[in-house]
Design a protein around this motif. Sequence first.
Motif, PDB file in Angstrom:
ATOM      1  N   VAL A 180       0.848  -1.196   0.000  1.00 37.68           N
ATOM      2  CA  VAL A 180       0.000   0.000   0.000  1.00 37.68           C
ATOM      3  C   VAL A 180       0.880   1.241   0.000  1.00 37.68           C
ATOM      4  O   VAL A 180       2.011   1.228   0.485  1.00 37.68           O
ATOM      5  N   GLN A 181       0.341   2.300  -0.552  1.00 35.85           N
ATOM      6  CA  GLN A 181       1.044   3.582  -0.598  1.00 35.85           C
ATOM      7  C   GLN A 181       0.295   4.584   0.265  1.00 35.85           C
ATOM      8  O   GLN A 181      -0.915   4.766   0.123  1.00 35.85           O
ATOM      9  N   VAL A 182       1.009   5.235   1.181  1.00 34.44           N
ATOM     10  CA  VAL A 182       0.390   6.200   2.080  1.00 34.44           C
ATOM     11  C   VAL A 182       0.431   7.582   1.435  1.00 34.44           C
ATOM     12  O   VAL A 182       0.990   7.777   0.356  1.00 34.44           O
ATOM     13  N   SER A 183      -0.168   8.547   2.126  1.00 32.14           N
ATOM     14  CA  SER A 183      -0.287   9.887   1.556  1.00 32.14           C
ATOM     15  C   SER A 183       1.065  10.546   1.312  1.00 32.14           C
ATOM     16  O   SER A 183       1.187  11.407   0.451  1.00 32.14           O
ATOM     17  N   GLY A 184       2.087  10.134   2.070  1.00 35.66           N
ATOM     18  CA  GLY A 184       3.410  10.720   1.872  1.00 35.66           C
ATOM     19  C   GLY A 184       4.141  10.180   0.666  1.00 35.66           C
ATOM     20  O   GLY A 184       5.230  10.651   0.330  1.00 35.66           O
ATOM     21  N   GLY A 185       3.577   9.158   0.004  1.00 29.49           N
ATOM     22  CA  GLY A 185       4.199   8.613  -1.192  1.00 29.49           C
ATOM     23  C   GLY A 185       5.012   7.357  -0.955  1.00 29.49           C
ATOM     24  O   GLY A 185       5.419   6.706  -1.915  1.00 29.49           O
ATOM     25  N   LYS A 186       5.227   6.991   0.289  1.00 31.88           N
ATOM     26  CA  LYS A 186       6.024   5.804   0.566  1.00 31.88           C
ATOM     27  C   LYS A 186       5.143   4.554   0.572  1.00 31.88           C
ATOM     28  O   LYS A 186       3.930   4.634   0.758  1.00 31.88           O
ATOM     29  N   PHE A 187       5.801   3.410   0.360  1.00 26.89           N
ATOM     30  CA  PHE A 187       5.096   2.143   0.295  1.00 26.89           C
ATOM     31  C   PHE A 187       5.349   1.318   1.553  1.00 26.89           C
ATOM     32  O   PHE A 187       6.459   1.323   2.089  1.00 26.89           O
ATOM     33  N   TYR A 188       4.303   0.593   1.950  1.00 25.53           N
ATOM     34  CA  TYR A 188       4.394  -0.264   3.130  1.00 25.53           C
ATOM     35  C   TYR A 188       3.737  -1.606   2.816  1.00 25.53           C
ATOM     36  O   TYR A 188       2.914  -1.717   1.894  1.00 25.53           O
ATOM     37  N   GLU A 189       4.113  -2.614   3.574  1.00 27.12           N
ATOM     38  CA  GLU A 189       3.525  -3.934   3.439  1.00 27.12           C
ATOM     39  C   GLU A 189       2.591  -4.187   4.620  1.00 27.12           C
ATOM     40  O   GLU A 189       2.978  -3.993   5.774  1.00 27.12           O
ATOM     41  N   VAL A 190       1.375  -4.636   4.295  1.00 29.60           N
ATOM     42  CA  VAL A 190       0.328  -4.797   5.304  1.00 29.60           C
ATOM     43  C   VAL A 190      -0.190  -6.230   5.256  1.00 29.60           C
ATOM     44  O   VAL A 190      -0.422  -6.785   4.171  1.00 29.60           O
ATOM     45  N   ASP A 191      -0.360  -6.830   6.441  1.00 31.16           N
ATOM     46  CA  ASP A 191      -1.032  -8.122   6.592  1.00 31.16           C
ATOM     47  C   ASP A 191      -2.350  -7.879   7.318  1.00 31.16           C
ATOM     48  O   ASP A 191      -2.366  -7.215   8.367  1.00 31.16           O
ATOM     49  N   ALA A 192      -3.445  -8.411   6.763  1.00 30.34           N
ATOM     50  CA  ALA A 192      -4.757  -8.203   7.368  1.00 30.34           C
ATOM     51  C   ALA A 192      -5.528  -9.514   7.377  1.00 30.34           C
ATOM     52  O   ALA A 192      -5.183 -10.472   6.676  1.00 30.34           O
TER      53      ALA A 192
END
Length: 311
Positions: free
Chosen positions: A80-92
């Motif tokens: 996912v990409q947050v508002s700041g432009g960086k990408f993160y990995e999410v487990d749900a």
Amino acid sequence: MGNRLPAILIGLAVVLFLAYSSIFVVNARQQAVVVRFGEIQSVKTEPGLYFKLPFAFMDADRVQFVSDQALRFDLDNIRVQVSGGKFYEVDAFVVYHISDARRFREAVSADRDAAEARLRTRLDAALRRVYGLRGFEAALSDERASMMREVRNELAQDAQNLGLTITDVRIRRTDLTQEVSQQTFERMKAERLAEAELIRARGNERGQTRRAVADRQVVEIVAEAQRESEIIRGQGDAERNRVFGEAFERDPAFFAFYRSMEAYRQSLGVSDTTLVLSPDSEFFRYFGNLNGPSQPGAAAPAAPTAPAPAN
């Protein structure tokens, strides 16, 4: 009677088979959907003993069991990409319940894998949208609960179309991606180095300030000591001159003798000193006459001064 027995047994077997084929049991963890020739006849949601038409192999009445428990599926490594432009990995993960077995059968033929595949696609999109409207810190704050409710609400309509009810949506992990993690590490390293340089510069500044204060205090202390020593030396010289003056006034001859002895000590006290003088030199007048001047009452001659040594 003997000829009828096989027929009776066969008839009894057929009856038992028909009875067995017509009965089905629903336990507390299940729901049952009765399908006749591809059409849903009834849905049994309460546990108990039920009847149906036999010959399921002829597609007369077939019973399809579905779960009546809380179910869960996981979605891992969502980028996912947050508002700041960086990408993160999410487990749900999502917790759901089959609330409408009829619709569940009609939508996906009561196939859990097909239903979860559709929910996964929708969950992925919902997470991307929710994270995209916020910064990364939101997922680590109190706002996280509202984010999960927002995702659940977005999944609710699609789940309802599948005959499902979304009970809960939770985030298990939110981590930096590898490249973002490296960038964050480099940024934190640069910040720590800059902070260390700032602390070091402040320390050097304070050290120089304290050294300057100490050096100034040393100069002031030395100057004060020298001033006091000069005053004391001047007072000592003045006292010595006063004593010499009083001694000269009381006994000029003795004073002249004392001065001559001091001149002898200073000139002859060094072993490697050689003096070249005339025997009748004024410097040696006390060597020939211990009493000093030969005429009584005559003024005492001036005390001889030490000649310059000749090496």
